[in-house]
Write an enzyme that holds these catalytic residues in place. Sequence first.
Site, PDB file in Angstrom:
ATOM      1  N   ASP A  67      28.607  28.562  31.087  1.00 47.88           N
ATOM      2  CA  ASP A  67      28.038  27.859  32.241  1.00 47.88           C
ATOM      3  C   ASP A  67      26.633  27.335  31.974  1.00 47.88           C
ATOM      4  OD1 ASP A  67      26.864  30.364  32.117  1.00 47.88           O
ATOM      5  OD2 ASP A  67      27.855  31.117  33.911  1.00 47.88           O
ATOM      6  N   ASP A 136      28.309  40.614  42.377  1.00 46.60           N
ATOM      7  CA  ASP A 136      29.350  40.320  43.375  1.00 46.60           C
ATOM      8  C   ASP A 136      30.722  40.131  42.720  1.00 46.60           C
ATOM      9  OD1 ASP A 136      29.027  37.894  42.134  1.00 46.60           O
ATOM     10  OD2 ASP A 136      28.407  36.786  43.919  1.00 46.60           O
ATOM     11  N   HIS A 138      31.305  38.175  40.070  1.00 50.79           N
ATOM     12  CA  HIS A 138      31.541  36.856  39.462  1.00 50.79           C
ATOM     13  C   HIS A 138      31.588  36.924  37.936  1.00 50.79           C
ATOM     14  CE1 HIS A 138      26.957  36.200  39.539  1.00 50.79           C
ATOM     15  NE2 HIS A 138      27.263  35.893  38.293  1.00 50.79           N
ATOM     16  N   GLU A 143      32.070  32.323  41.721  1.00 47.45           N
ATOM     17  CA  GLU A 143      31.652  33.215  42.803  1.00 47.45           C
ATOM     18  C   GLU A 143      32.860  33.597  43.665  1.00 47.45           C
ATOM     19  OE1 GLU A 143      28.797  34.434  42.782  1.00 47.45           O
ATOM     20  OE2 GLU A 143      27.160  32.999  42.727  1.00 47.45           O
TER      21      GLU A 143
END
Length: 246
Positions: A67, A136, A138, A143
Amino acid sequence: MKIICSKDYIDMSKKAAAVIAAEVIQKPDLALGLATGSTPEGIYANLIKWNKEGILDFSQIKTWNLDEYCGLGKTNPQSYWHFMQEKLFKHINIKQRNVHMLNGVNPNAEQECSNYEKSISKNGGIDLQLLGLGHDGHIGFNEPTNDFPSVTHQARLEESTIIANSRFFGSKESVPKYAYTMGIGTIMMARKILLVVSGTDKAETLKNVLEGPVCPEVPGSILQFHSNVVVVADCDALNKISFESK
Ligand code: GLP
């Protein structure tokens, strides 16, 4: 899924680097998917060391990073491009032409993401994908949402991710709100996946990833469906996993 328990961050970094090293030795032109974040830093330090000692040769290795933040160019010290150069690429004998990263300053998201997908598939896919884990759940910048995004796309970062990553930016306001990221499908196409996790603060998330239901609210849980996953985590991160799984 193979779960390797290491005693601490240093041990985790060595063991995970050894998993990568074994693949590089067996396939000198390996297609390697790489990750950013603080977790892989120790792995990269070991790879650099073994490259300098002549144990690992990266001259034919090709890499694709997961990313990149939208709006951050190569010269921006917070860009993942910059991170990868500083933490790994400039210290090893990799050829820059074999390094592939999403271009965060291309305003044409569709073009950037579809070209990235094409470059991976034209090469024949990724052999080994390294992954960190967000608090979280991810992976990459995928996400928690209502579905599993399949291909490389532009993602909006969750508030919790912005807060977690603000430690690299000085303030929350400076963290970009969007990023380009490989999709869940892109990641799942990799022939082998190496997930690295460290620290008690990720223990609950890791439990959900490994033992919870597979659901897009915990993006990393999709890894339960991949047939060739190695998890290298320290005892702190694994402290909520039941004995049977370990
Ligand atoms: C970022 C990256 C992820 C990484 C995550 C966790 O959000 N996009 O690829 O896994 O951070 O980072 P850390 O290892 O610093 O906890």
